[in-house]
Design a protein around this motif. Sequence first.
Motif, PDB file in Angstrom:
ATOM      1  N   PRO A 172      42.163  34.729  42.614  1.00 38.26           N
ATOM      2  CA  PRO A 172      41.584  34.962  40.954  1.00 38.26           C
ATOM      3  C   PRO A 172      40.190  34.983  40.983  1.00 38.26           C
ATOM      4  N   ALA A 173      39.180  34.977  42.196  1.00 35.67           N
ATOM      5  CA  ALA A 173      37.941  35.120  42.386  1.00 35.67           C
ATOM      6  C   ALA A 173      37.630  36.543  42.140  1.00 35.67           C
ATOM      7  N   LEU A 174      38.709  37.559  42.356  1.00 32.83           N
ATOM      8  CA  LEU A 174      38.554  38.920  42.383  1.00 32.83           C
ATOM      9  C   LEU A 174      38.993  39.779  41.079  1.00 32.83           C
ATOM     10  N   ALA A 175      39.179  38.780  40.132  1.00 33.77           N
ATOM     11  CA  ALA A 175      39.957  39.414  38.762  1.00 33.77           C
ATOM     12  C   ALA A 175      38.885  40.380  38.044  1.00 33.77           C
ATOM     13  N   ASP A 176      37.596  40.197  38.165  1.00 29.78           N
ATOM     14  CA  ASP A 176      36.695  41.266  37.454  1.00 29.78           C
ATOM     15  C   ASP A 176      36.676  42.536  38.400  1.00 29.78           C
ATOM     16  N   ARG A 177      36.948  42.602  39.468  1.00 35.40           N
ATOM     17  CA  ARG A 177      36.690  43.615  40.348  1.00 35.40           C
ATOM     18  C   ARG A 177      38.183  44.562  40.364  1.00 35.40           C
ATOM     19  N   LEU A 178      39.057  43.882  39.832  1.00 39.20           N
ATOM     20  CA  LEU A 178      40.294  44.719  39.851  1.00 39.20           C
ATOM     21  C   LEU A 178      40.356  46.106  39.433  1.00 39.20           C
ATOM     22  N   PRO A 179      39.719  46.379  38.155  1.00 42.65           N
ATOM     23  CA  PRO A 179      39.745  47.769  37.894  1.00 42.65           C
ATOM     24  C   PRO A 179      39.122  49.051  38.830  1.00 42.65           C
ATOM     25  N   ASP A 180      37.978  48.189  39.331  1.00 43.53           N
ATOM     26  CA  ASP A 180      37.365  49.222  40.636  1.00 43.53           C
ATOM     27  C   ASP A 180      38.230  49.277  41.645  1.00 43.53           C
ATOM     28  N   LEU A 181      38.809  48.408  41.999  1.00 45.35           N
ATOM     29  CA  LEU A 181      39.708  48.248  43.354  1.00 45.35           C
ATOM     30  C   LEU A 181      40.986  49.250  42.965  1.00 45.35           C
ATOM     31  N   PHE A 182      41.461  49.044  41.753  1.00 44.18           N
ATOM     32  CA  PHE A 182      42.540  49.967  41.277  1.00 44.18           C
ATOM     33  C   PHE A 182      42.254  51.501  41.354  1.00 44.18           C
ATOM     34  N   THR A 183      41.078  51.662  40.849  1.00 41.65           N
ATOM     35  CA  THR A 183      40.568  53.389  40.630  1.00 41.65           C
ATOM     36  C   THR A 183      40.490  53.853  41.953  1.00 41.65           C
ATOM     37  N   THR A 184      39.736  52.824  43.012  1.00 44.74           N
ATOM     38  CA  THR A 184      39.733  53.440  44.440  1.00 44.74           C
ATOM     39  C   THR A 184      40.995  53.668  45.065  1.00 44.74           C
TER      40      THR A 184
END
Length: 868
Positions: free
Chosen positions: A274-286
């Motif tokens: 859950p701590a990475l929820a805000d970073r998922l869009p960037d992770l998915f893009t990469t």
Amino acid sequence: MAIALGTGTKRATPDPVAIVLLRRSGLVVPGLLAGGRKVKRPGRQSVPVGPGLLALEADVLALGYLIGPRLRAHLAEQETERLAAIGLGLIGALESIVGANKPHVPLFRNFPRSVPDDTYALWVRRVFTLLLQDPYQPCVLCGQVETVSAVAPCAHLVCTGCWDMGDYAGCPICHQRIDPAGPFLHPTRAAGPTGQLPLPRRVAALELVDDLNRSVYRTVEVMLARRTPLTPQDKGDLGALLDRVGPGDLGWLPDEIPIRETRALVLARLVADPALADRLPDLFTTHIGTATDALRLLYVLHGGDAGLVTAPTRRRSLPRRLRRLLLARLAALPLAALVEDLHRHGPAWQRMAENLHPFERADHHPNAAAAFAVLRGTPVDLATGFGRLLAGVAAAHPTILEHDRGRLRTSGWAARVEQALEAWDIGTALDLLARRPGVLARRLVELASRTDEPEALVATAGTALRTVSPGVLLAALGAVRAATWPAGTRLFFPRGGSARLWAQPDHRPRLDANLGAALDAILSGELLDRAAGLPPVEVALLDAGLADLVAPFTERTASAALVRLPRGSSQPLPDGRVVRLFLHWTEPAGTRVDLDLSVAMYNGDGGFVGWCDYTRLRYGDRLALHSGDLTSAPAPLGASEFVDLNVAALRRQGIRYLTMVVFSYNDVPFDAMTDAFAGFMGDPGQGGSPFQSKAVEQRFDLTGSVKVATPLLVDLEEHRLRWVDAAMGGTGGEHSVARYSSTLGRLTVAADRHFAAGRRVSLWEVACWHAAARAATVLVRHRDGTVVGYRRDDGEPVPTYAARLAALGPPDRDVTGDDVPPANFAALVRGDVPLADGAGAYALYRSGLDAGTVDLLDAADLIGTLSR
């Protein structure tokens, strides 16, 4: 260890990370093995090595390992209780790696001495007792009274005068395990001494980890950078290491993870935090570059296989935010590629779409909605807003989508390729395949067999293949050689939950020799060029014995094994008169499981000669000896079976091949077991326990949804074993050698001839590419131990030099001698030579290599570094 470790010391459960580093690198983490207790430092005065350390060294040696100097110095500094905790943890970890952590009690507990001479007579006695024995009458075999009682838990009536219950570990009638608390399970008689067993080839030195965090991060880095798929064991190791690393600041996460299956495993872990929820869009893009990347992630999230071979058995509801993020990422991909990728895995996407809800809020991701509409054949109703949306997407992409008769349609790249090949329009097919170099490499032989313009094929391949992964290039190189050389047997290891072996005669037309040689030169030259781009080294050391090792393939289904021997590789049989095979399993509660260890015997043409299994406990005059058939394996003992093979005596009987087989007699798949593993030992000596840890040469897990495993075969004529790590298809129960004897014979001969003929690229050739392109001096250790040296002549092209080296051509003897520095790169069968600090080294048997000073490489790493 009782003389040193004291009493009352409880064995802590080793941390999984400690097990991973110990097994992969031979690095010992005392704190994790000891359960995290703080180290108590003695005073400045030196502490003499006490009996506890000597006992620990002896116990480690008995398991086939050595304690290295740095680890020994560290242990010598510990107080008694601390040494006890570390020692117990280390022994427990090593026992689990070798397989000695399980009780190994065969049916005849004094095996091999007490195996009955006449299997048929024993069977008659069993049947006679079963049918006629009565609890209130004299024994039907001996006539004694008051000697007949019921065995627990099966309740069969057994006479203690006729059946030696001190030797039987299972019911003499049905061979199910006896209740350990039952009255008939007497202690095993003391066994005689075994003598001093030699160290096995797999012996390795254990050393102290210098920096735990650095070792963990380095191992994660290497595994994520690998350019060949991870084995199941690798995936488990990666999970344990990432559990310790934790997400944190994601400093361990590289910008690129080359293997898409590995990428999906890592992304699934990040999505769950859950701590990475805000970073998922960037992770998915990469990390999601294709729709198939997203599908792999969905499979893992639903408990499925990242390789997309086996669909998840259950699907769970995905959080709305995650669904929308995935749909947004799909919509951002090029529409043509998106539509094609969805169709490539159509059935899987049809299932996943039910959880993804692609038509929900379609206006936020119109391209994704249109791609799923094509896949699902969704009607396009222009009277609705949704229908107009889909029609608008089609109008904006007329070269990709067509609005035809109320539905969206497309003609994909794959369909155009197949149409061109069917029409024998090789030029068009080649132009299309050049856009997908990996597919071109996989279909290179097919194109070569059809083309009328070989020059165009060679030119296109020479350009397109520069971006293909090294594993695919090696597979293509092997396929080209197999199609150019005289026809033999084609051997298939289809993708799946296990590596099912399949062979058939190679009826393909032979490629023209000139075209085959040209394609061979392009493929090997490309790999050689990539090796030249790696950091140069002063000295490389190679073992000529690497020619026996096959460059790894189908690693996705490789068994977790003590020695990571690539499929198809061969090694000399262990020294000694006897080779002992072993099998152990524990059945799940409530399910009876009957596994059978068997050996099938064949002549040089695959003709069936004989067998040794539960129906024939003895073959010949102790030429092969079975420990007896256990038909159940309840905890805590489980069940173990052994087969002793007198290899020299069997060869004198005209037998060439021995095939080790494990059958699930009652058709329970291996992956349903609580645990199941097998292996083989060198000569275990006389007397003692049937399972001799120090003699274990190989131990491997039995996994997968299969019921017939064929892990290895033995060529008695060549005195070698060949590791095939494969399975056979089988349905129904009552699996046995008799049922599969013909099929096993064909596969045994086909597998041995296929790999012996060099139809797969060897690690020797891969190592020669590295050495020829990178090293100023190349030293080669021959099989007899002699060492010769090579240097590239002035003006000698690198491919010519590599070919001379691979063929073991005339050496340049003036470069050998004591003045040659330790090697900076090594590829060895046995790592028993000193290397330069920081050297990169592959060794089948790690021996004395210290992971603290040498960069240990897997066979897959040797290949993976040959990437652009």
